[in-house]
Design an enzyme around this catalytic site. Structure first.
Site, short mmCIF file in Angstrom:
data_model
loop_
_atom_site.label_atom_id
_atom_site.label_comp_id
_atom_site.label_asym_id
_atom_site.label_seq_id
_atom_site.Cartn_x
_atom_site.Cartn_y
_atom_site.Cartn_z
N ASN A 16 0.77 -1.17 0.02
CA ASN A 16 -0.16 0.00 -0.07
C ASN A 16 0.98 1.07 -0.05
O ASN A 16 1.89 1.21 0.86
CB ASN A 16 -0.99 0.04 1.39
N HIS B 28 6.56 -1.47 3.55
CA HIS B 28 6.49 -2.88 4.21
C HIS B 28 5.48 -3.68 2.89
O HIS B 28 5.06 -3.27 2.16
CB HIS B 28 5.70 -3.09 5.18
#
Ligand code: 5GP
Ligand code: ZN
Length: 111
Positions: free
Chosen positions: A86, A99
């Site tokens: 994201n 991440h």
């Protein structure tokens, strides 16, 4: 960085369930899973997002992808999984430390 949840998890200031760790990154269980298996691969180095990524950071991302491929079966992901980054506000990023989500353990809805 001082307020970064993932930096704190990395040094043990916040608890987490680690499923893998090496010199470059950790893989932990997501606290709020969206599927039966939901892990997050977190590089040790704090980069807020992909556009802040360095060449070394990009190499670490490559290592993460390679390791996920190696670990897949042992993590219960033998039937497949989905990887998600994201990025930024429109992407729904809530933790500003780059991440990769690893999601699986069940049949996921088509995107
Ligand atoms: P993002 O929305 O930035 O792509 O993903 C952040 C993820 O971190 C979310 O899926 C959220 O559930 C997870 N998360 C937030 N805080 C914690 C925490 O303290 N521990 C763990 N294990 N996961 C967290
Ligand atoms: Zn961080």
């Amino acid at each position: 960085m001082e307020d970064c949840i993932f930096c704190k998890i990395k040094v043990g200031e916040l608890p987490s369930t680690k499923v893998y760790e090496d010199d470059d990154f950790i893989i932990i269980k997501d606290i709020n899973p969206v599927a039966k298996i939901h892990l997050i691969a977190i590089p040790n180095e704090h980069y807020p997002s992909l556009e802040m990524q360095t060449e070394h950071g990009a190499q670490v991302l490559g290592k993460i992808l390679h390791k996920i491929g190696e670990l897949g079966d042992s993590l219960g992901l033998e039937n497949g999984y989905r990887l998600v980054i994201n990025q930024g506000e429109d992407g729904g990023q809530t933790v500003q430390h780059l991440h990769i989500h690893i999601i699986g353990g069940e049949k996921l809805k088509n995107m």
